[in-house]
Design an enzyme around this catalytic site. Structure first.
Site, mmCIF file in Angstrom:
data_model
loop_
_atom_site.group_PDB
_atom_site.id
_atom_site.type_symbol
_atom_site.label_atom_id
_atom_site.label_comp_id
_atom_site.label_asym_id
_atom_site.label_seq_id
_atom_site.Cartn_x
_atom_site.Cartn_y
_atom_site.Cartn_z
ATOM 1 N N ASP A 47 50.369 33.914 61.369
ATOM 2 C CA ASP A 47 50.157 35.284 60.865
ATOM 3 C C ASP A 47 49.151 36.132 61.656
ATOM 4 O O ASP A 47 48.088 35.635 62.021
ATOM 5 C CB ASP A 47 49.586 35.253 59.439
ATOM 6 C CG ASP A 47 50.260 34.260 58.538
ATOM 7 O OD1 ASP A 47 51.265 33.665 58.935
ATOM 8 O OD2 ASP A 47 49.762 34.087 57.412
ATOM 9 N N ARG A 177 45.441 33.012 47.813
ATOM 10 C CA ARG A 177 45.037 33.273 49.209
ATOM 11 C C ARG A 177 45.460 34.626 49.792
ATOM 12 O O ARG A 177 46.137 35.406 49.164
ATOM 13 C CB ARG A 177 45.574 32.157 50.097
ATOM 14 C CG ARG A 177 47.082 32.007 50.121
ATOM 15 C CD ARG A 177 47.466 30.943 51.153
ATOM 16 N NE ARG A 177 48.895 30.697 51.192
ATOM 17 C CZ ARG A 177 49.520 29.788 50.436
ATOM 18 N NH1 ARG A 177 48.839 29.057 49.567
ATOM 19 N NH2 ARG A 177 50.820 29.617 50.551
ATOM 20 N N GLU A 229 52.942 35.401 49.602
ATOM 21 C CA GLU A 229 51.854 35.271 50.572
ATOM 22 C C GLU A 229 51.570 36.639 51.211
ATOM 23 O O GLU A 229 52.384 37.555 51.138
ATOM 24 C CB GLU A 229 52.248 34.286 51.689
ATOM 25 C CG GLU A 229 52.547 32.873 51.190
ATOM 26 C CD GLU A 229 52.860 31.879 52.306
ATOM 27 O OE1 GLU A 229 52.317 30.763 52.261
ATOM 28 O OE2 GLU A 229 53.652 32.201 53.214
HETATM 29 C C1 FRU Z 1 51.672 32.538 55.786
HETATM 30 C C2 FRU Z 1 50.603 31.499 55.480
HETATM 31 C C3 FRU Z 1 49.488 32.105 54.659
HETATM 32 C C4 FRU Z 1 48.322 31.223 55.006
HETATM 33 C C5 FRU Z 1 48.562 30.927 56.456
HETATM 34 C C6 FRU Z 1 48.106 29.584 56.901
HETATM 35 O O1 FRU Z 1 52.430 32.271 56.907
HETATM 36 O O2 FRU Z 1 51.190 30.377 54.849
HETATM 37 O O3 FRU Z 1 49.770 32.169 53.280
HETATM 38 O O4 FRU Z 1 47.092 31.856 54.782
HETATM 39 O O5 FRU Z 1 49.954 31.051 56.668
HETATM 40 O O6 FRU Z 1 48.194 29.431 58.278
#
Ligand code: FRU
Length: 512
Positions: A47, A177, A229
């Protein structure tokens, strides 16, 4: 020093910078290496994080694992750009610590020094991210994700963790998160939107350090094929100048064409609660490869754009893509607009205008009629863009578009299917198949064309395409991995004729 010595000195500096540049250029030039997209020089990226503009630099932090080309203990990688197009790689910005790995989050500039972490009249850059504590996770506890804060007083180059972390503890929920923080100018406070299992939660704060829960959104709305997310929440003006609020929420799995995707909701926000009349998900992108995208903070008011960038990958096959010493890339940066049609709102995503700087050469092709398959251009060189308009599409024609191919019978086909009433990207023969067979498929975007013509803009890089259709209202971002580079473009129409006009092919310079 005499003149000769000075001349020699200048010459050697010149030679040094030349060699340095060449080796850097060579490094970012592998077979599948994106040439107009951000990638880390090496290792795993997912991300985009902490996107913020400050003092002439667009910052792009990102989920980074510097020890491997597959996902692992997360750090924040870092790059900066003066123009959203050319990127300078910087050292890792935020490292894991005893509280956990550094998962996704956001960054803002604390202009009014609400945190009191600024110094000598200079505002701090504040990052708020999720700590993922793998030790607690292994112990079988639920409270292993919580929100932490770090600040920088030197334009994001070095970071200090806030001594009283976490700033938002975990209430006993496993998926808690991806905080996206912004200054809410309308209600004069900081807001944080957080992804919590199957909904988002909104928090507010006066100082970014202590947070109050305001509301929840979305348990029974939109797409719920997987966990929610990386949300975002921001105001936008509609075409009549009316204020609306937009919420972005990534979901994995549950995307319209499988795996990871980003939905959005258009509604209203009163400083406490987000409400919408929308029931079903709308999608930022119908391609397979645009996930976890959010928007830049602190873009100057004089610019006024809402700028977005996603991770050009999909958790279905992210760890399998055959890229090389790096894995993962950013999408092209996009500027978002709220459009309204018959009382309904949609987001149009425009590739940012700065990308035009990359145009090296433009070829205009005279209008042409297509019945079956017509060659458009041979010996193409990626990266490039193609813009064109399809006319008289209300006739018999059932299906029309473009084919990109090489001499090994590998191809990607993009177009509109009138029977299915959908745009599509057909990746079935692209040249690579993921182990679980969910990469090389046909992706569809249901869409009713309202007039007899439609325009397309296509950005082609060495291993990806981005299609912006019908004034950028429908977007596809898809990777492809052909054994040899695609070398020709053809236009096609099935069971009828179409007329192509406004055909423009631009070859692009590489950004590295
Ligand atoms: C999305 C995710 C987020 C998390 C991150 C971990 O792709 O799963 O929810 O913070 O990647 O790398």
């Amino acid at each position: 020093m005499n003149i000769k010595v000075i001349a020699l000195f200048i010459l050697s500096i010149g030679m040094y910078s030349c060699t340095k540049k060449n080796s850097e250029t060579r490094k970012m030039d592998e077979k599948y290496r994106p040439q107009i997209h951000f990638t880390p020089e090496a290792k795993w990226m997912n991300d985009p994080n902490g996107m913020v503009y400050f003092e002439g630099e667009y910052h792009l932090f990102y989920q980074y694992y510097p020890d491997s080309t597959v996902w692992g203990p997360m750090h924040w990688g870092h790059a900066v750009s003066p123009d959203l197009v050319h990127w300078e790689h910087l050292p890792v910005a935020i490292y894991p610590d005893s509280l956990g790995w550094i998962f996704s989050g956001s960054a803002v500039i604390d202009w009014n020094n609400t945190t009191k972490l600024g110094k000598d009249g200079k505002p701090a850059m504040i990052a708020i991210y999720t700590y993922h504590n793998s030790v607690l996770e292994k112990e079988g506890r639920n409270d292993f994700q919580y929100q932490g804060l770090a600040y920088s007083l030197d334009k994001g180059r070095t970071w200090t963790k806030y001594e009283k972390n976490p700033v938002l503890p975990n209430p006993g929920i496993r998926d808690f998160r991806d905080p996206k923080v912004s200054w809410d100018e309308e209600h004069k406070k900081w807001i944080m939107i957080l992804a919590v299992v199957d909904h988002t939660e909104i928090y507010s704060s006066d100082d970014l350090l202590s947070w109050k829960k305001e509301s929840e959104f979305g348990k029974n709305l939109g797409a719920h094929g997987g966990v929610w997310e990386c949300p975002d929440l921001f105001p936008m003006k509609d075409p009549d100048g009316q204020s609306k609020w937009v919420m972005l929420v990534s979901v994995n799995p549950g995307a319209p064409n499988g795996g990871s995707g980003t939905q959005y909701f258009v509604g209203d926000f009163d400083g406490h609660t987000f409400v919408t009349t929308q029931k079903d998900a709308k999608w930022m992108d119908y391609g397979k490869d645009n996930y976890a995208g959010v928007t830049w903070s602190d873009v100057p008011k004089s610019d006024g754009r809402r700028l977005f960038l996603g991770w050009m990958n999909n958790w279905q096959y992210a760890r399998d893509i055959p890229t090389g010493i790096w894995r993962g890339a950013g999408t092209l940066p996009r500027s978002l607009d709220l459009v309204s049609e018959n009382g309904d709102y949609f987001i149009a995503s425009h590739p940012v205008a700065e990308l035009e700087k990359l145009i090296e050469n433009t070829e205009e092709i005279a209008p042409l009629e297509v019945k079956g398959i017509s060659p458009l251009k041979k010996d193409i060189k990626l990266p490039m863009t193609i813009n064109l308009t399809y006319n008289n599409i209300s006739g018999n024609v059932e299906n029309f578009g473009l084919i990109l191919s090489n001499d090994n019978n590998e191809q990607v086909k993009i177009g509109y299917d009138k029977i299915k009433k959908a745009f599509f990207v057909d990746n079935t023969l692209n040249g690579w198949q993921s182990p679980n067979k969910d990469f090389a498929i046909i992706s569809y975007a249901p869409y009713v064309l309202k007039t007899g013509k439609v325009n397309l803009r296509l950005f082609l890089d060495r291993s990806s395409l981005e299609l912006f259709a019908d004034d950028d209202k429908v977007v596809f971002t898809n990777q492809f991995f052909s054994s040899e580079q695609y070398s020709k473009i053809e236009a096609f129409s099935q069971n009828g004729e179409v007329k192509l006009s406004d055909i423009k092919i631009n070859t692009l310079k590489r950004i590295w």
